[in-house]
Design a protein around this motif. Structure first.
Motif, PDB file in Angstrom:
ATOM      1  N   SER A  35      17.434 -57.476  37.617  1.00  0.00           N
ATOM      2  CA  SER A  35      18.870 -57.381  37.418  1.00  0.00           C
ATOM      3  C   SER A  35      19.199 -56.000  36.861  1.00  0.00           C
ATOM      4  N   ILE A  36      19.938 -55.249  37.659  1.00  0.00           N
ATOM      5  CA  ILE A  36      20.129 -53.818  37.398  1.00  0.00           C
ATOM      6  C   ILE A  36      21.406 -53.588  36.598  1.00  0.00           C
ATOM      7  N   ALA A  37      21.265 -52.863  35.507  1.00  0.00           N
ATOM      8  CA  ALA A  37      22.419 -52.543  34.664  1.00  0.00           C
ATOM      9  C   ALA A  37      23.223 -51.412  35.275  1.00  0.00           C
ATOM     10  N   THR A  38      24.554 -51.468  35.081  1.00  0.00           N
ATOM     11  CA  THR A  38      25.397 -50.361  35.527  1.00  0.00           C
ATOM     12  C   THR A  38      26.013 -49.613  34.348  1.00  0.00           C
ATOM     13  N   GLY A  39      25.975 -50.228  33.153  1.00  0.00           N
ATOM     14  CA  GLY A  39      26.534 -49.551  31.985  1.00  0.00           C
ATOM     15  C   GLY A  39      26.419 -50.418  30.752  1.00  0.00           C
ATOM     16  N   PRO A  40      26.821 -49.879  29.590  1.00  0.00           N
ATOM     17  CA  PRO A  40      26.658 -50.580  28.312  1.00  0.00           C
ATOM     18  C   PRO A  40      27.215 -52.007  28.310  1.00  0.00           C
ATOM     19  N   TYR A  57      14.104 -59.867  35.432  1.00  0.00           N
ATOM     20  CA  TYR A  57      13.860 -58.713  34.566  1.00  0.00           C
ATOM     21  C   TYR A  57      15.135 -57.877  34.487  1.00  0.00           C
ATOM     22  N   ALA A  58      15.234 -57.090  33.414  1.00  0.00           N
ATOM     23  CA  ALA A  58      16.441 -56.287  33.185  1.00  0.00           C
ATOM     24  C   ALA A  58      16.109 -54.798  33.266  1.00  0.00           C
ATOM     25  N   THR A  59      17.170 -53.992  33.391  1.00  0.00           N
ATOM     26  CA  THR A  59      17.018 -52.536  33.299  1.00  0.00           C
ATOM     27  C   THR A  59      18.079 -52.020  32.323  1.00  0.00           C
ATOM     28  N   CYS A  60      18.051 -50.724  32.051  1.00  0.00           N
ATOM     29  CA  CYS A  60      19.058 -50.153  31.164  1.00  0.00           C
ATOM     30  C   CYS A  60      19.435 -48.756  31.651  1.00  0.00           C
ATOM     31  N   GLY A  61      20.728 -48.562  31.904  1.00  0.00           N
ATOM     32  CA  GLY A  61      21.169 -47.260  32.395  1.00  0.00           C
ATOM     33  C   GLY A  61      22.661 -47.254  32.610  1.00  0.00           C
ATOM     34  N   ILE A  62      23.153 -46.113  33.103  1.00  0.00           N
ATOM     35  CA  ILE A  62      24.589 -45.941  33.330  1.00  0.00           C
ATOM     36  C   ILE A  62      24.813 -45.405  34.744  1.00  0.00           C
ATOM     37  N   HIS A  63      25.571 -46.161  35.509  1.00  0.00           N
ATOM     38  CA  HIS A  63      25.850 -45.841  36.914  1.00  0.00           C
ATOM     39  C   HIS A  63      26.631 -44.520  37.017  1.00  0.00           C
TER      40      HIS A  63
END
Ligand SMILES: [Zn+2]
Length: 269
Positions: A35-40, A57-63
């Motif tokens: 599951s891909i993060a796009t922002g906070p 699973y998760a990720t952490c980042g900003i699109h």
């Protein structure tokens, strides 16, 4: 067995029905979802999903669309979150000059810092690339050394793909490969067998025969099937191989199913 290497389960269309979506995926043989993060705003929800479901699973980042949110403070918080074992990658980041929702210089700066964070943490980086091939190639040359990443939902040009593959990077294909007007068949064939991934990019880009609906990880079989067809490979083999590739790329734990097997084998011994 299939892996959806890129889905946005924290999206408002998916999150309220996440349990059913994960269940339908499992029934379709999709046992792992990143599951891909796009922002906070997503970070907490993605991690909660990863802690709740063993195959998520998760990720952490900003699109790149929201790159203006990539403050000093945001990067400090990202670094902390990336220490969590269920947060398996940096992203999604990248450049999008098609929509230009954030100023280009802000996008470039954010992307370069994500690459740096990937190098620092040793976690791979997920890259969104749209109509920005030249700047992406330049940034990969300048700041990409020592990183492993994936060009997700690949729909860019040949030179960018060649550069990324030469760096040992991966490429991921989405439901676009099933569209009637899809013109990237050569790119699907260009990616080495051990570096191809498949994804849904849920809730976007639902593959044929679900086109126009809200996408979900259960549909990734249509993407894998079409990739196999374009590459002249056996669909079951490509499904297994893309799962193996995703597990290596994201350095995932032993799969729950494999783990059960190991445990029962240990019991036998
Ligand atoms: Zn995405």
């Amino acid at each position: 067995m299939l892996t959806d290497s890129h889905a946005h389960l924290a999206d408002e269309r998916i999150l309220p029905v996440a349990e059913q979506v994960v269940e339908r995926a499992a029934q379709a043989g999709v046992t792992t979802i990143v599951s891909i993060a796009t922002g906070p705003d997503d970070w907490e929800a993605d991690l909660a999903l990863a802690e709740r479901f063993p195959g998520v699973y998760a990720t952490c980042g900003i699109h790149p669309h929201t790159a203006t949110m990539a403050s000093e403070d945001a990067f400090a918080r990202m670094r902390e979150r990336l220490a969590h074992p269920r947060v398996v990658a940096v992203g999604e980041t990248g450049l999008d000059y098609h929509y230009d929702f954030s100023p280009r210089d802000v996008q470039r700066d954010s992307f370069a810092r994500h690459l740096q964070l990937s190098r620092e943490t040793g976690k791979p980086v997920i890259v969104h690339a749209r109509t920005a091939d030249e700047d992406l190639r330049a940034l990969l040359r300048e700041a990409g050394r020592g990183t492993v990443g994936v060009l997700h939902s690949f729909s860019s040009g040949r030179a960018l793909l060649e550069d990324a593959l030469a760096m040992g990077w991966y490429a991921s294909f989405s439901g676009m490969v099933t569209f009637k007007n899809y013109d990237g068949a050569d790119f699907v064939r260009m990616v080495p067998a051990d570096r191809i991934l498949v994804e849904t990019d849920t809730p976007y880009l639902a593959p044929v025969p679900h086109r126009g609906k809200t996408n979900e990880p259960a549909f990734v079989a249509h993407v894998a099937g079409r990739c196999a067809e374009l590459r002249g490979e056996d669909p079951a083999e490509l499904a297994a191989r893309t799962t193996e590739n995703a597990r290596r790329f994201y350095a995932l734990d032993p799969h729950p199913v494999d783990q059960a097997r190991t445990i029962s084998r240990e019991r036998e011994m």
